[in-house]
Write a protein that holds these residues in place. Structure first.
Motif, PDB file in Angstrom:
ATOM      1  N   ILE A 433      -4.656   8.986  -4.265  1.00 16.77           N
ATOM      2  CA  ILE A 433      -4.896  10.548  -3.714  1.00 16.77           C
ATOM      3  C   ILE A 433      -4.286  10.608  -2.653  1.00 16.77           C
ATOM      4  O   ILE A 433      -3.814  11.925  -2.161  1.00 16.77           O
ATOM      5  N   SER A 434      -3.971   9.545  -1.598  1.00 14.82           N
ATOM      6  CA  SER A 434      -3.367  10.034  -0.279  1.00 14.82           C
ATOM      7  C   SER A 434      -2.077   9.034  -0.112  1.00 14.82           C
ATOM      8  O   SER A 434      -1.317   9.255   0.761  1.00 14.82           O
ATOM      9  N   GLN A 435      -2.033   7.788  -0.793  1.00 13.10           N
ATOM     10  CA  GLN A 435      -0.830   7.004  -0.496  1.00 13.10           C
ATOM     11  C   GLN A 435       0.030   6.908  -1.500  1.00 13.10           C
ATOM     12  O   GLN A 435      -0.130   7.297  -2.992  1.00 13.10           O
ATOM     13  N   THR A 436       1.503   6.627  -1.197  1.00 11.95           N
ATOM     14  CA  THR A 436       2.433   6.645  -2.297  1.00 11.95           C
ATOM     15  C   THR A 436       3.115   5.156  -1.972  1.00 11.95           C
ATOM     16  O   THR A 436       3.386   4.728  -0.914  1.00 11.95           O
ATOM     17  N   ARG A 437       3.467   4.418  -3.405  1.00  9.81           N
ATOM     18  CA  ARG A 437       4.314   3.190  -3.136  1.00  9.81           C
ATOM     19  C   ARG A 437       5.657   3.277  -3.721  1.00  9.81           C
ATOM     20  O   ARG A 437       5.601   3.602  -4.911  1.00  9.81           O
ATOM     21  N   LEU A 438       6.617   3.165  -2.836  1.00  9.30           N
ATOM     22  CA  LEU A 438       8.034   3.345  -3.395  1.00  9.30           C
ATOM     23  C   LEU A 438       8.517   2.030  -3.518  1.00  9.30           C
ATOM     24  O   LEU A 438       8.747   1.252  -2.645  1.00  9.30           O
ATOM     25  N   ILE A 439       9.274   1.512  -4.695  1.00  3.58           N
ATOM     26  CA  ILE A 439       9.949   0.328  -4.919  1.00  3.58           C
ATOM     27  C   ILE A 439      11.376   0.767  -4.986  1.00  3.58           C
ATOM     28  O   ILE A 439      11.860   1.377  -5.885  1.00  3.58           O
ATOM     29  N   TYR A 440      12.165   0.182  -4.201  1.00  6.72           N
ATOM     30  CA  TYR A 440      13.803   0.314  -4.133  1.00  6.72           C
ATOM     31  C   TYR A 440      14.500  -1.137  -4.113  1.00  6.72           C
ATOM     32  O   TYR A 440      14.038  -1.955  -3.981  1.00  6.72           O
ATOM     33  N   THR A 441      15.576  -0.906  -4.662  1.00  4.13           N
ATOM     34  CA  THR A 441      16.729  -1.825  -4.729  1.00  4.13           C
ATOM     35  C   THR A 441      17.688  -1.178  -3.446  1.00  4.13           C
ATOM     36  O   THR A 441      18.326   0.002  -3.923  1.00  4.13           O
TER      37      THR A 441
END
Length: 609
Positions: A433-441
Motif C-alpha cells: 500500500i505505501s512501500q516498495t522494495r526494489l532489487i538491483y544488480t
C-alpha cells in the motif's frame, strides 16, 4: 566440560551485540565484581559511536556445566569477509532478525554462508517489544528465505525464540505477554540444538586459524578452533603454510576466552577456540600440527578486496601543523600494522616513495581505517575510491553488487531513474500500500558517491543495503564522477564574512568565516558544471566615507557539513581529501590556480579530440 561453538549473525542493527551482552549477564559467567557496559563486545570507539560491529569478536560463557563459545559477527557488507571465515570455527548459528524489518539483504548473505557450511540454525526474533513488531509474519519470511537458499530438511526444522535484547527478556512464544526476564530459553536451545564439536582429544594436533589479532607484546595471533588433539604452550609445532611450505616454531602464548577476558592457559583441547602467538607471519587458513605428523586441513578462502584508494603523505601548505605522525615512514608502519590483523585489507607500495595503494572490501571498510588513523594523530591525504578491475579469461571485469532498496511509493520514479543512470539492472520490484522494495544488480563504481543523491531523491525516507555479488565484464557506462564543479580558493588566509557573502550566489559553501584556507582548497560546490576560482579571504575595503549600509548585518547561509564519508564520496579524480586529527579538507591535486587552469584546458582539448 562440554563445549558448544556458535556464531551470532544478522543484518546491521538487528541486535546481535546487545543480545550477546544479555547472554553474558544472564549466564553464570561474570563474577559479582564485573560490571558489563552496554554493547561490551564493541570495544572500538567507532563501533560504539556508530552502533555497528566492525571486527568479529569472540567470548565464551558458562551455563549449566557447558562452555559456550560465542562469536559476534559484523552485520555490514563491507566486513562480510569476517563472517565467511567464522563459519569454519562453529557448529551452529543464532540468526537474529528484527521483529519489524524482517529478512534484509545481509540476513540473506550471512544465512547463505551458514547453510553452505551445513551449520545448524536457531532463529531469534528480536525487538518483539516494538509497537510495530510482526513476529509471526517475520518467521514466515525467514522460512521462505531458508527454502529459497536451499536449506536441507534438518536446517528447515529450526527452533525459534522471541526476545527483547534491550530489556533482557525472552520466551518461546510470539505473544509479548509471555516474555520473561531471562535468557535461559535461548541458552537451553543452544545446548539442545547445536551439536557438540566433532573433535577428538586423541590423535595428533590439528588447529586452523580463521581470524587474526595483533598486539605490541606478542605480535600477530591466529584465532581458531582446535580440530584434533591437545595444544600446549611452549611446545614446538609445524605450521603448514598456504604456499605448501612447512615452518616450525614454538607456541609462545596460548589464550582461552571466557566472558570479557582473554586468559593465558597452559594447554587447550580439541573443540575449544583459542588464540595462538609465536609465529610473526602466521596467516588465515594455515594448519598447526605436531612435528612429524603434518596433515593440512582444507584451505579457507579469504574474500578479495573490491575497492582501492591511494594514500599519501600530506603535501598541502598546512602539512605538519595539526598531526602527530606526518612522515611517510610512520604512515607506512601504521598501514602495514593494520594488515597484521585485518586479512581483508591489502597494502601495496605505489611508484612514489610516499604513496600506497590500500585495497579493502568497500568504502566503509576503508573509511573506518582512515577515521581510526585520524584519531590516533596521523596526517595524510587520500584519493577517490575506485573499484578494483580484474582481467578474467582475457576480459576486463569489474565487481557487481546486490542492492536492496526500500522506499515510499512516491519516490520510486526518481530512484529508478537515478539507479538506471548508474548502470543498475532492476531484477525485481514488490509493492504494498505505501512501500516498495526494489532489487538491483549494480556495478560497484555506480555505488560510489550514490548515497547523497539517493537521500536527495527519496527525501531521506529511503534505505539502501548492498553486498558484493561477483565479477562481471565491464559495462560501458560513465559513472562515479560528480557533474557539478567546485568553488576553489584562489588565496591563502582566513575566510571572511565579506568574502563568503560575495560568492554565496555562485553555489553552496563548505566553509564558514574565520577558517584557515589555502590556494587550491575546495571551499564549496559550484552551481555550474565547471570549477570556479574564488577569493573567500577578501576583506571589505576600508574608507573614511560614511556608508548608508554600514550597520547592516551580513546574514550568511549555513555551510554544508562534510564528514569523512561525504568527502570520500564527493571528490573527483583530480581531487584529494586531506585528513588531519583536527580537520578534514577537500583540495585539488594541482593547487596553483594558473597551473590547474592550463591542465584543465589541455584535458578538455584531449577529451574533445
Amino acid at each position: 566440560m562440554e563445549i558448544r561453538n556458535i556464531a551470532i549473525i544478522a543484518h546491521v542493527d538487528h541486535g546481535k551485540t546487545t543480545l550477546v551482552d544479555q547472554l553474558l549477564k544472564k549466564s553464570d559467567t561474570l563474577s559479582s565484581r564485573e560490571n558489563i557496559e552496554e554493547r561490551a563486545m564493541d570495544s572500538n570507539d567507532l563501533e560504539r559511536e556508530r552502533g555497528i560491529t566492525i571486527l568479529a569478536k569472540n567470548t565464551a560463557i558458562k551455563y549449566k556445566g557447558y562452555k559456550i563459545n560465542i562469536l559476534d559477527t559484523p552485520g555490514h557488507a563491507d566486513f562480510s569477509g569476517e563472517v565467511e571465515r567464522i563459519m569454519k570455527m562453529v557448529d551452529g548459528v543464532i540468526l537474529v532478525v528484527d521483529a519489524y524489518e524482517g529478512a534484509m539483504p545481509q540476513t540473506r548473505f550471512v544465512l547463505k554462508q551458514a547453510l553452505e557450511n551445513n551449520l545448524k540454525p536457531i532463529v531469534v526474533i528480536n525487538k518483539v517489544d516494538k509497537p510495530s513488531a510482526r513476529p509471526d509474519e517475520v518467521v514466515d519470511e525467514v522460512l521462505d528465505l531458508f527454502i529459497e537458499l536451499g536449506a536441507n530438511d534438518d536446517q528447515l526444522d529450526f527452533k525459534v525464540a522471541y526476545a527483547s535484547a534491550t530489556h533482557g527478556t525472552s520466551s518461546l512464544s510470539s505473544d509479548i505477554n509471555t516474555q520473561e526476564p531471562t535468557m535461559d530459553y535461548i541458552l537451553d536451545l543452544i545446548i539442545s540444538e547445536i551439536p557438540a564439536p566433532e573433535a577428538s582429544v586423541d590423535g595428533y594436533l590439528q588447529f586452523q586459524g580463521a581470524l587474526l589479532d595483533y598486539n605490541d607484546y606478542v605480535g600477530r595471533m591466529a584465532i581458531g578452533r582446535i580440530k584434533r588433539g591437545i595444544m600446549k604452550q611452549n611446545e614446538i609445532v609445524s605450521c603448514m603454510r598456504n604456499d605448501g611450505s612447512i615452518k616450525q616454531f614454538r607456541i609462545q602464548k596460548l589464550y582461552s576466552f571466557l566472558g570479557l577476558q582473554k586468559s593465558e592457559v597452559e594447554s587447550a583441547e580439541a573443540g575449544d577456540i583459542v588464540a595462538v602467538a609465536g609465529l610473526a607471519d602466521i596467516n588465515v587458513g594455515e594448519t598447526l600440527c605436531n612435528v612429524g605428523h603434518e596433515e593440512a586441513l582444507p584451505p579457507i578462502r579469504v574474500s578479495e578486496p573490491t575497492v582501492e584508494m591511494y594514500f599519501s603523505t600530506n603535501d598541502s601548505p598546512f602539512s605538519g601543523k595539526e598531526g602527530k605522525f606526518v612522515t611517510s615512514t610512520k604512515l607506512e608502519e601504521r598501514l602495514f600494522r593494520e594488515v597484521q590483523k585485518d586479512v581483508s585489507l591489502k597494502v601495496v607500495k605505489a611508484g612514489k616513495n610516499d604513496e600506497w595503494i590500500v585495497c579493502g572490501r568497500g568504502e566503509l571498510h576503508l573509511g573506518i581505517l582512515i577515521e581510526n588513523m585520524r584519531r590516533e594523530g596521523y596526517e595524510f591525504q587520500v584519493a577517490k575510491p575506485k573499484p578494483i578491475i580484474k582481467e578474467i579469461d582475457g576480459v576486463k571485469c569489474e565487481p557487481f553488487e546486490y542492492v536492496q532498496i526500500d522506499l515510499p511509493n512516491e519516490y520510486v520514479g526518481p530512484t529508478i531513474e537515478l539507479i538506471g543512470k548508474r548502470g543498475g539492472i532492476l531484477e525485481s520490484m514488490e509493492n504494498d500500500i505505501s512501500q516498495t522494495r526494489l532489487i538491483y544488480t549494480v556495478p560497484s563504481r555506480g555505488l560510489i558517491g550514490l548515497s547523497t543523491d539517493f537521500m536527495t531523491a527519496t527525501k531521506g525516507f529511503g534505505t539502501m543495503c548492498h553486498y558484493f555479488l561477483e565479477y562481471r565484464p565491464m559495462e560501458n557506462i560513465l559513472v562515479g564522477n560528480r557533474k557539478l564543479g567546485v568553488l576553489v580558493a584562489s588565496e591563502e588566509g582566513k575566510t571572511s564574512a565579506y568574502g563568503i557573502g560575495q560568492i554565496e550566489d555562485r553555489g553552496v559553501l563548505f566553509v564558514e568565516p574565520n577558517q584557515d584556507v589555502y590556494e587550491g582548497q575546495i571551499v564549496g560546490e559550484c552551481n555550474k558544471e565547471e570549477d570556479l576560482a574564488v577569493n573567500v579571504t577578501k576583506m571589505k575595503q576600508q574608507t573614511n566615507q560614511r556608508s548608508s549600509t554600514k550597520d547592516t548585518t551580513v546574514v550568511l547561509k549555513r555551510p554544508r557539513p562534510m564528514g569523512l564519508e561525504a568527502c570520500m564520496e564527493y571528490i573527483n579524480d583530480d581531487e584529494l581529501v586531506e585528513v588531519t586529527p583536527r580537520n578534514i579538507r577537500l583540495r585539488k591535486k594541482i593547487l596553483d590556480t594558473n597551473e590547474r587552469k592550463k591542465f584543465d584546458s589541455k584535458r578538455y582539448k584531449n577529451d574533445k579530440n
